[in-house]
Write a protein that holds these residues in place. Structure first.
Motif, short mmCIF file in Angstrom:
data_model
loop_
_atom_site.label_atom_id
_atom_site.label_comp_id
_atom_site.label_asym_id
_atom_site.label_seq_id
_atom_site.Cartn_x
_atom_site.Cartn_y
_atom_site.Cartn_z
N HIS A 1 57.38 84.03 35.99
CA HIS A 1 55.96 83.81 35.16
C HIS A 1 56.06 84.43 33.81
O HIS A 1 55.83 83.93 32.92
CB HIS A 1 55.02 85.14 36.13
CG HIS A 1 54.03 85.38 35.60
ND1 HIS A 1 52.98 84.34 35.44
CD2 HIS A 1 53.19 86.59 35.23
CE1 HIS A 1 51.85 84.94 35.02
NE2 HIS A 1 52.01 86.14 34.75
N ASN A 2 57.03 85.73 33.55
CA ASN A 2 57.04 86.14 32.29
C ASN A 2 56.25 86.15 31.39
O ASN A 2 56.15 86.04 30.12
CB ASN A 2 58.34 85.26 31.61
CG ASN A 2 59.12 86.13 30.80
OD1 ASN A 2 59.07 87.06 30.92
ND2 ASN A 2 60.05 85.34 30.16
N LYS A 3 54.89 86.48 31.91
CA LYS A 3 53.79 86.80 30.80
C LYS A 3 53.04 87.94 31.17
O LYS A 3 51.88 88.10 30.19
CB LYS A 3 52.59 85.58 31.05
CG LYS A 3 53.19 83.99 30.77
CD LYS A 3 52.08 82.99 30.97
CE LYS A 3 52.73 81.68 30.68
NZ LYS A 3 52.75 80.90 31.86
N CYS A 4 53.34 88.92 31.85
CA CYS A 4 52.60 89.99 32.01
C CYS A 4 52.78 91.00 30.42
O CYS A 4 53.79 91.00 29.98
CB CYS A 4 53.16 91.04 33.33
SG CYS A 4 53.09 90.06 34.88
N ASN B 1 56.72 87.31 43.93
CA ASN B 1 55.44 87.58 43.41
C ASN B 1 54.51 86.52 44.27
O ASN B 1 55.08 85.84 45.00
CB ASN B 1 55.22 87.07 42.03
CG ASN B 1 55.49 85.97 41.59
OD1 ASN B 1 55.09 84.93 42.15
ND2 ASN B 1 55.71 85.53 40.29
N TYR C 1 62.14 90.87 30.59
CA TYR C 1 63.04 89.39 30.79
C TYR C 1 62.48 88.50 29.27
O TYR C 1 62.52 87.39 29.40
CB TYR C 1 62.66 88.43 31.87
CG TYR C 1 63.14 89.13 33.11
CD1 TYR C 1 64.35 89.42 33.37
CD2 TYR C 1 62.19 89.51 34.00
CE1 TYR C 1 64.82 90.15 34.48
CE2 TYR C 1 62.66 90.38 35.24
CZ TYR C 1 63.62 90.45 35.34
OH TYR C 1 64.18 91.26 36.39
N GLU D 1 50.60 96.03 40.89
CA GLU D 1 50.38 96.69 39.60
C GLU D 1 48.96 97.13 39.79
O GLU D 1 48.74 98.45 39.36
CB GLU D 1 50.59 95.39 38.50
CG GLU D 1 51.37 94.30 38.62
CD GLU D 1 52.88 94.72 38.69
OE1 GLU D 1 53.23 95.86 38.83
OE2 GLU D 1 53.83 93.86 38.71
N LYS E 1 48.71 88.83 34.71
CA LYS E 1 49.40 88.69 35.91
C LYS E 1 49.22 87.22 36.61
O LYS E 1 50.22 87.09 37.30
CB LYS E 1 48.76 89.85 37.25
CG LYS E 1 49.82 90.04 38.30
CD LYS E 1 51.01 90.76 37.88
CE LYS E 1 51.95 90.48 39.15
NZ LYS E 1 53.44 91.15 38.79
N PHE F 1 52.54 93.82 29.95
CA PHE F 1 53.13 95.22 29.94
C PHE F 1 54.82 94.97 30.22
O PHE F 1 55.59 96.26 30.17
CB PHE F 1 52.68 96.24 30.96
CG PHE F 1 52.92 95.38 32.38
CD1 PHE F 1 54.02 95.97 33.01
CD2 PHE F 1 52.05 94.81 32.97
CE1 PHE F 1 54.33 95.69 34.39
CE2 PHE F 1 52.35 94.10 34.19
CZ PHE F 1 53.43 94.56 34.96
N CYS F 2 55.09 93.90 30.38
CA CYS F 2 56.55 93.72 31.24
C CYS F 2 57.54 92.98 29.88
O CYS F 2 57.11 92.25 29.41
CB CYS F 2 56.48 93.00 32.38
SG CYS F 2 58.25 92.29 32.67
N CYS G 1 62.22 85.76 34.53
CA CYS G 1 61.19 85.48 35.51
C CYS G 1 60.14 84.29 35.55
O CYS G 1 60.04 83.88 34.26
CB CYS G 1 60.27 86.93 35.20
SG CYS G 1 58.61 86.65 35.89
S1 SF4 Z 1 55.83 92.20 35.79
FE1 SF4 Z 1 55.26 89.92 35.41
S2 SF4 Z 1 56.62 88.92 33.75
FE2 SF4 Z 1 57.51 91.09 34.57
S3 SF4 Z 1 58.96 90.41 36.10
FE3 SF4 Z 1 57.18 90.75 37.10
S4 SF4 Z 1 55.97 88.99 37.34
FE4 SF4 Z 1 57.64 88.55 35.83
#
Ligand code: SF4
Length: 292
Positions: A30-33, A106, A39, A134, A146, A35-36, A28
């Motif tokens: 962004h890859n910084k959320c 996103n 990835y 979210e 986010k 809760f996620c 992803c």
């Molecule tokens: S929740 Fe955030 S980190 Fe996870 S895939 Fe979506 S944008 Fe990327």
């Protein structure tokens, strides 16, 4: 031909179960959320043209019974326009029977596309964008990292709809923790109303051990909701959501009470169903069934 080239974790929305999953990015952007964990450890990159083309050819030869394509991973819309157009054209040439292409996008990646570019993608078959809202609560958006303001969420949703592309928006129950639960719910309903998507999917927070949120729970900084509180939150979201048409789902496998509400007509009845469940009239799926 040796099958599709998948790398890392492949996820898709429940509604894309019967789609060719064509992986065009890894990870992803962004890859910084917080809760996620999907990835984590994955460096974002766009896959090379040769691999993507080989997968399209493989799908054309072996998966021709499927009529939809879903472009994975996390945020395929971030791909620069010329490359994405090339991929869409290849799909059309090799699989002219495909009726719809979908992807996750996103707010940032949507707003990087001009209305004309989105229209161009629609012409080439992009039929649906799945966007993770979210929460509609600014504070929660900040807390989960986010990386997008509420304004931009709403603006990006409108841009997708104005391009004639269907929009599916996801929100997460329990994401604000206990104290802010109903504030998050109201704000989320109001944001969904402003976004007016074709589909809403309300999921239940699942905490994965490799996430920042998990660490916060361990430190006692975040409280998970009980199943009842989740349902109260869902009720509050639905109560504040007005959609001109479309479906409001809360039937993901991870949800406590499966719900599919045709909006706007079935909203009141759905609220009644939730009330009945809260009063004990409907048996909630037990904890052990979550995730099945
Ligand atoms: S929740 Fe955030 S980190 Fe996870 S895939 Fe979506 S944008 Fe990327």
């Amino acid at each position: 031909m040796d099958g599709m080239h998948y790398e890392g974790t492949i996820i898709r929305p429940p509604s894309e179960a019967d789609s060719v999953l064509l992986q065009v990015t890894v990870g992803c952007s962004h890859n910084k959320c917080t809760f996620c964990g999907t990835y984590k450890g994955e460096r974002f990159r766009i896959k090379d043209d040769a691999t993507i083309d080989a997968d399209i050819r493989y799908a054309a030869g072996n998966l021709s019974f499927l009529h939809r394509v879903f472009l994975v991973d996390g945020d395929a819309l971030i791909i620069p326009q010329d490359r994405l157009v090339r991929i869409m054209r290849r799909i059309r040439e090799e699989m002219p029977w495909i009726r719809r292409v979908g992807l996750y996008g996103n707010a940032k990646s949507i707003l990087r596309k001009t209305p004309e570019q989105l229209a161009e993608l629609r012409e080439l078959g992009l039929g649906i964008v799945y966007q993770g809202l979210e929460s509609g609560d600014e504070q929660v958006l900040r807390e989960i990292n986010k990386g997008v303001s509420l304004d931009r969420m709403i603006q990006s949703a409108r841009r997708v709809r104005e391009a004639g592309i269907k929009l599916s928006v996801m929100a997460i129950l329990g994401l604000a923790g206990r104290e802010r639960s109903l504030v998050h719910a109201r704000a989320t309903g109001e944001a969904l109303t402003a976004m007016d998507p074709n589909y809403v999917g309300v999921l239940t927070l699942m905490v994965l051990p490799n996430t920042e949120l998990y660490a916060r729970i361990q430190r006692g900084e975040f409280e998970l909701l009980s199943s009842r509180e989740m349902l109260e939150e869902l009720r509050e979201i639905l109560r504040h959501t007005t959609m001109t048409r479309g479906l409001f789902f809360a039937n993901h496998a991870s949800n406590y009470l499966p719900l599919k509400v045709r909006m706007p007509g079935e909203k009141e009845r759905a609220l009644k169903t939730i009330d009945d469940a809260l009063q004990g009239g409907i048996h909630l799926r037990p904890e052990w069934m979550r995730g099945l």
